[in-house]
Design a protein around this motif. Structure first.
Motif, PDB file in Angstrom:
ATOM      1  N   LEU A  69       0.829  -1.210   0.000  1.00 22.70           N
ATOM      2  CA  LEU A  69       0.000   0.000   0.000  1.00 22.70           C
ATOM      3  C   LEU A  69       0.869   1.268   0.000  1.00 22.70           C
ATOM      4  O   LEU A  69       0.600   2.225  -0.740  1.00 22.70           O
ATOM      5  CB  LEU A  69      -0.926   0.000   1.215  1.00 22.70           C
ATOM      6  N   PHE A  73       2.252   5.651  -2.554  1.00 28.54           N
ATOM      7  CA  PHE A  73       2.733   6.990  -2.171  1.00 28.54           C
ATOM      8  C   PHE A  73       4.233   7.106  -2.435  1.00 28.54           C
ATOM      9  O   PHE A  73       4.877   8.003  -1.899  1.00 28.54           O
ATOM     10  CB  PHE A  73       2.456   7.242  -0.682  1.00 28.54           C
ATOM     11  N   TYR A  83       3.968  14.204  -0.361  1.00 27.60           N
ATOM     12  CA  TYR A  83       2.733  13.687  -0.970  1.00 27.60           C
ATOM     13  C   TYR A  83       1.765  13.223   0.126  1.00 27.60           C
ATOM     14  O   TYR A  83       0.594  13.623   0.159  1.00 27.60           O
ATOM     15  CB  TYR A  83       3.123  12.547  -1.905  1.00 27.60           C
ATOM     16  N   VAL A  87      -1.973  14.966   0.794  1.00 26.54           N
ATOM     17  CA  VAL A  87      -3.210  14.196   0.698  1.00 26.54           C
ATOM     18  C   VAL A  87      -3.918  14.169   2.054  1.00 26.54           C
ATOM     19  O   VAL A  87      -5.147  14.193   2.122  1.00 26.54           O
ATOM     20  CB  VAL A  87      -2.922  12.766   0.192  1.00 26.54           C
ATOM     21  N   ARG A  90      -6.599  16.778   2.544  1.00 29.68           N
ATOM     22  CA  ARG A  90      -7.840  16.537   1.800  1.00 29.68           C
ATOM     23  C   ARG A  90      -8.597  15.350   2.397  1.00 29.68           C
ATOM     24  O   ARG A  90      -9.827  15.308   2.390  1.00 29.68           O
ATOM     25  CB  ARG A  90      -7.532  16.305   0.309  1.00 29.68           C
ATOM     26  N   PHE A  91      -7.814  14.408   2.923  1.00 29.96           N
ATOM     27  CA  PHE A  91      -8.436  13.251   3.571  1.00 29.96           C
ATOM     28  C   PHE A  91      -9.231  13.710   4.804  1.00 29.96           C
ATOM     29  O   PHE A  91     -10.375  13.279   5.043  1.00 29.96           O
ATOM     30  CB  PHE A  91      -7.352  12.245   3.970  1.00 29.96           C
ATOM     31  N   TRP A  94     -12.311  15.275   3.741  1.00 31.46           N
ATOM     32  CA  TRP A  94     -13.240  14.257   3.234  1.00 31.46           C
ATOM     33  C   TRP A  94     -14.046  13.608   4.368  1.00 31.46           C
ATOM     34  O   TRP A  94     -15.234  13.312   4.211  1.00 31.46           O
ATOM     35  CB  TRP A  94     -12.467  13.205   2.433  1.00 31.46           C
ATOM     36  N   TYR A 110     -17.782  15.425  -7.245  1.00 29.12           N
ATOM     37  CA  TYR A 110     -16.494  15.293  -6.552  1.00 29.12           C
ATOM     38  C   TYR A 110     -16.143  13.825  -6.295  1.00 29.12           C
ATOM     39  O   TYR A 110     -14.963  13.465  -6.241  1.00 29.12           O
ATOM     40  CB  TYR A 110     -16.445  16.117  -5.258  1.00 29.12           C
ATOM     41  N   ARG A 117      -8.723  10.583  -9.354  1.00 26.82           N
ATOM     42  CA  ARG A 117      -7.431  10.890  -8.714  1.00 26.82           C
ATOM     43  C   ARG A 117      -6.729   9.643  -8.181  1.00 26.82           C
ATOM     44  O   ARG A 117      -5.573   9.718  -7.752  1.00 26.82           O
ATOM     45  CB  ARG A 117      -7.635  11.924  -7.589  1.00 26.82           C
ATOM     46  N   HIS A 118      -7.412   8.521  -8.157  1.00 27.33           N
ATOM     47  CA  HIS A 118      -6.769   7.254  -7.786  1.00 27.33           C
ATOM     48  C   HIS A 118      -6.301   6.470  -9.022  1.00 27.33           C
ATOM     49  O   HIS A 118      -5.704   5.402  -8.876  1.00 27.33           O
ATOM     50  CB  HIS A 118      -7.730   6.388  -6.958  1.00 27.33           C
ATOM     51  N   ASN A 124      -1.483  11.829  -8.944  1.00 24.33           N
ATOM     52  CA  ASN A 124      -0.211  12.575  -8.843  1.00 24.33           C
ATOM     53  C   ASN A 124      -0.287  14.003  -9.378  1.00 24.33           C
ATOM     54  O   ASN A 124       0.599  14.818  -9.090  1.00 24.33           O
ATOM     55  CB  ASN A 124       0.942  11.850  -9.565  1.00 24.33           C
ATOM     56  N   ILE A 135      -3.742   3.360  -8.714  1.00 29.30           N
ATOM     57  CA  ILE A 135      -4.043   2.442  -7.606  1.00 29.30           C
ATOM     58  C   ILE A 135      -5.016   1.373  -8.101  1.00 29.30           C
ATOM     59  O   ILE A 135      -6.100   1.688  -8.583  1.00 29.30           O
ATOM     60  CB  ILE A 135      -4.630   3.205  -6.408  1.00 29.30           C
ATOM     61  N   TYR A 139      -7.625  -2.778  -4.487  1.00 31.53           N
ATOM     62  CA  TYR A 139      -7.397  -2.207  -3.157  1.00 31.53           C
ATOM     63  C   TYR A 139      -8.432  -1.138  -2.814  1.00 31.53           C
ATOM     64  O   TYR A 139      -8.729  -0.919  -1.645  1.00 31.53           O
ATOM     65  CB  TYR A 139      -5.969  -1.677  -3.037  1.00 31.53           C
ATOM     66  N   PHE A 143     -10.418  -1.778   0.591  1.00 25.22           N
ATOM     67  CA  PHE A 143     -10.312  -0.768   1.649  1.00 25.22           C
ATOM     68  C   PHE A 143     -11.640  -0.481   2.344  1.00 25.22           C
ATOM     69  O   PHE A 143     -11.644   0.146   3.412  1.00 25.22           O
ATOM     70  CB  PHE A 143      -9.750   0.540   1.078  1.00 25.22           C
ATOM     71  N   VAL A 180     -17.107   4.330  -2.401  1.00 23.26           N
ATOM     72  CA  VAL A 180     -16.159   3.489  -3.139  1.00 23.26           C
ATOM     73  C   VAL A 180     -16.811   3.002  -4.439  1.00 23.26           C
ATOM     74  O   VAL A 180     -16.175   2.948  -5.491  1.00 23.26           O
ATOM     75  CB  VAL A 180     -15.658   2.312  -2.281  1.00 23.26           C
ATOM     76  N   TRP A 183     -16.447   5.786  -6.816  1.00 20.89           N
ATOM     77  CA  TRP A 183     -15.052   5.974  -7.205  1.00 20.89           C
ATOM     78  C   TRP A 183     -14.584   4.931  -8.218  1.00 20.89           C
ATOM     79  O   TRP A 183     -13.595   5.147  -8.927  1.00 20.89           O
ATOM     80  CB  TRP A 183     -14.125   5.910  -5.986  1.00 20.89           C
TER      81      TRP A 183
HETATM   82  C1  HEM Z   1     -12.092   3.219   1.067  1.00 15.84           C
HETATM   83  C2  HEM Z   1     -11.043   3.486   0.283  1.00 15.84           C
HETATM   84  C3  HEM Z   1     -10.348   4.815   0.217  1.00 15.84           C
HETATM   85  C4  HEM Z   1     -10.692   6.020   0.750  1.00 15.84           C
HETATM   86  C5  HEM Z   1     -11.872   6.351   1.650  1.00 15.84           C
HETATM   87  C6  HEM Z   1      -9.723   6.988   0.280  1.00 15.84           C
HETATM   88  C7  HEM Z   1      -9.771   8.360   0.524  1.00 15.84           C
HETATM   89  C8  HEM Z   1      -9.042   9.290  -0.172  1.00 15.84           C
HETATM   90  C9  HEM Z   1      -9.276  10.709  -0.210  1.00 15.84           C
HETATM   91  C10 HEM Z   1     -10.408  11.407   0.508  1.00 15.84           C
HETATM   92  C11 HEM Z   1      -8.340  11.276  -1.008  1.00 15.84           C
HETATM   93  C12 HEM Z   1      -8.176  12.752  -1.361  1.00 15.84           C
HETATM   94  C13 HEM Z   1      -9.174  13.136  -2.430  1.00 15.84           C
HETATM   95  C14 HEM Z   1      -8.978  14.572  -2.885  1.00 15.84           C
HETATM   96  O1  HEM Z   1      -8.035  14.821  -3.667  1.00 15.84           O
HETATM   97  O2  HEM Z   1      -9.764  15.458  -2.435  1.00 15.84           O
HETATM   98  C15 HEM Z   1      -7.490  10.207  -1.467  1.00 15.84           C
HETATM   99  C16 HEM Z   1      -6.404  10.340  -2.289  1.00 15.84           C
HETATM  100  C17 HEM Z   1      -5.443   9.355  -2.373  1.00 15.84           C
HETATM  101  N1  HEM Z   1      -5.550   8.074  -1.903  1.00 15.84           N
HETATM  102 FE1  HEM Z   1      -7.212   7.210  -1.303  1.00 15.84          FE
HETATM  103  N2  HEM Z   1      -8.795   6.344  -0.480  1.00 15.84           N
HETATM  104  C18 HEM Z   1      -9.128   5.019  -0.525  1.00 15.84           C
HETATM  105  C19 HEM Z   1      -8.374   4.049  -1.134  1.00 15.84           C
HETATM  106  C20 HEM Z   1      -7.027   4.192  -1.345  1.00 15.84           C
HETATM  107  C21 HEM Z   1      -6.079   3.134  -1.482  1.00 15.84           C
HETATM  108  C22 HEM Z   1      -6.383   1.637  -1.472  1.00 15.84           C
HETATM  109  C23 HEM Z   1      -4.884   3.713  -1.636  1.00 15.84           C
HETATM  110  C24 HEM Z   1      -3.550   3.004  -1.784  1.00 15.84           C
HETATM  111  C25 HEM Z   1      -2.651   3.085  -0.842  1.00 15.84           C
HETATM  112  C26 HEM Z   1      -5.066   5.149  -1.608  1.00 15.84           C
HETATM  113  C27 HEM Z   1      -4.095   6.129  -1.779  1.00 15.84           C
HETATM  114  C28 HEM Z   1      -4.373   7.438  -2.120  1.00 15.84           C
HETATM  115  C29 HEM Z   1      -3.455   8.341  -2.779  1.00 15.84           C
HETATM  116  C30 HEM Z   1      -2.038   8.027  -3.217  1.00 15.84           C
HETATM  117  C31 HEM Z   1      -4.137   9.546  -2.946  1.00 15.84           C
HETATM  118  C32 HEM Z   1      -3.629  10.818  -3.652  1.00 15.84           C
HETATM  119  C33 HEM Z   1      -4.144  10.749  -5.079  1.00 15.84           C
HETATM  120  C34 HEM Z   1      -3.645  11.945  -5.897  1.00 15.84           C
HETATM  121  O3  HEM Z   1      -2.488  11.874  -6.374  1.00 15.84           O
HETATM  122  O4  HEM Z   1      -4.411  12.936  -6.058  1.00 15.84           O
HETATM  123  N3  HEM Z   1      -6.388   5.399  -1.426  1.00 15.84           N
HETATM  124  N4  HEM Z   1      -7.943   9.014  -0.956  1.00 15.84           N
END
Ligand code: HEM
Ligand code: HEM
Lengths: 193, 193
Positions: A69, A73, A83, A87, A90-91, A94, A110, A117-118, A124, A135, A139, A143, A180, A183
């Motif tokens: 996982l 990143f 990075y 994130v 924003r998380f 969220w 959104y 964005r995934h 990125n 991604i 996964y 998740f 999800v 998404w």
């Molecule tokens: C239930 C599943 C997931 C939730 C609730 C979640 C939640 C989020 C949220 C809220 C964001 C920011 C969105 C925004 O730009 O406003 C985000 C981005 C991101 N998440 Fe997730 N995610 C999930 C699954 C995953 C998984 C499995 C991974 C892998 C490790 C992951 C890695 C990332 C990464 C790398 C970003 C940044 C993406 C970018 O470059 O903009 N996420 N995620």
């Protein structure tokens, strides 16, 4: 509050969801999401508000200790902490949006944006980083479990009855499943979603 | 026991999953699935064994009362009750398999098979019926919620402690999340899964 970098909710920069509000309604029915769940999400929002950092510590800890996982990143095996930090904000937002926003057209759009964005399409770009380009959908779906289950202890930290905690947890679980699902739209083959 | 029509688990007719056992292992880690969950699924198997018809009544009732779901068992707006009955037997067996089977190569292959049977590739073929040709991925993922949540009352019907019931429920929820993830593989664009 400072503006959150890359958080474009409600702006013209957000992509348009291919789903109609009726599609959303049918999905809400499918996950048994009702007005009562909306009320329990608002309550969860109050309960979680000052615990968000602790929630994110749990989720980031989970990602950090699972190399398959953390990989998402990372670039060339090196975790990109800028990075992660970008994130994280924003998380945090969220979590609040999940609890407090109406699930309307802006929200639906959104969700499509977050999905993209995934994926190869937009990962990125928001934070202008070099990292794994996509991604895997596996996964995203998997998740649902950790994101749903790990919230429960936080919901019971503010002295609510066992019944209220359970209702907040179920509303959260429904919302995560719904989001999800949305998404994953950009991941599906044409006409498969 | 009579053979279940169309239930081909472990036979040469089952498709081969594109995933490796290591891929499966990483997914198990992602949904936090451990040996303890396996033990609680075995216990759930004992608890559910003589309640399977009642569980299926709940799920079928849910599908029947939601026209956007009943649609998938229908042709030209007409529900096909032979189809419902045929699938019901395999569904019953699947509950037992979820609880009792080792999650090995045969099991992994059958998950791919089940996934395909929900898509354009294989839907309707097993029972030689005319019906909607494909189930949208959105409902596959969304179903995680009702399939997880509605099992809980049945798990508490045999006098187990609240803690045991909760542990069986969590193990079930993890397994459903894992299986739906695997079933979505055939839905994803190339390299998106
Ligand atoms: C239930 C599943 C997931 C939730 C609730 C979640 C939640 C989020 C949220 C809220 C964001 C920011 C969105 C925004 O730009 O406003 C985000 C981005 C991101 N998440 Fe997730 N995610 C999930 C699954 C995953 C998984 C499995 C991974 C892998 C490790 C992951 C890695 C990332 C990464 C790398 C970003 C940044 C993406 C970018 O470059 O903009 N996420 N995620
Ligand atoms: C968590 C999600 C789901 C679970 C656990 C589930 C479970 C199953 C199982 C165990 C089978 C039989 C597999 C076999 O042939 O051995 C099956 C087939 C089937 N399911 Fe699902 N299912 C899910 C989602 C859905 C949804 C959303 C629908 C839409 C109403 C649906 C409709 C059907 C249909 C029509 C078949 C027969 C497919 C065929 O023609 O072979 N399922 N399902």
């Amino acid at each position: 509050m400072n503006a959150i970098a890359g958080y474009t909710f409600g702006t013209e920069q957000v992509t348009h969801s291919p789903l109609t509000l009726n599609d959303l309604e049918l999905l809400k029915q499918t996950v048994l999401f009702t007005n009562e769940d909306e009320r329990y999400l608002r309550l969860a929002g109050e309960v979680l508000e000052d615990q968000i950092d602790a929630v994110l510590d749990v989720w980031y800890g989970f990602v950090a200790t699972n190399s398959h996982l953390a990989y998402y990143f990372s670039n060339a095996g090196q975790l990109n902490s800028d990075y992660l930090t970008a994130v994280r904000q924003r998380f945090a937002q969220w979590i609040l949006d999940t609890c407090n926003r109406p699930y309307d057209r802006d929200w639906l759009n959104y969700q499509q944006e977050i999905g993209l964005r995934h994926t190869y399409a937009k990962k990125n770009q928001t934070d202008r980083v070099e990292a794994t380009p996509h991604i895997g959908m596996r996964y995203m779906i998997a998740f649902i479990y950790p994101i749903a289950a790990t919230i429960k202890p936080f919901l019971s930290n503010k002295g609510h009855s066992a019944e209220d905690v359970e209702n907040m947890y179920q509303a959260w679980f429904k919302s995560i499943t719904l989001q999800v699902t949305l998404w994953c739209a950009p991941y599906a083959k044409d006409a498969y979603f």
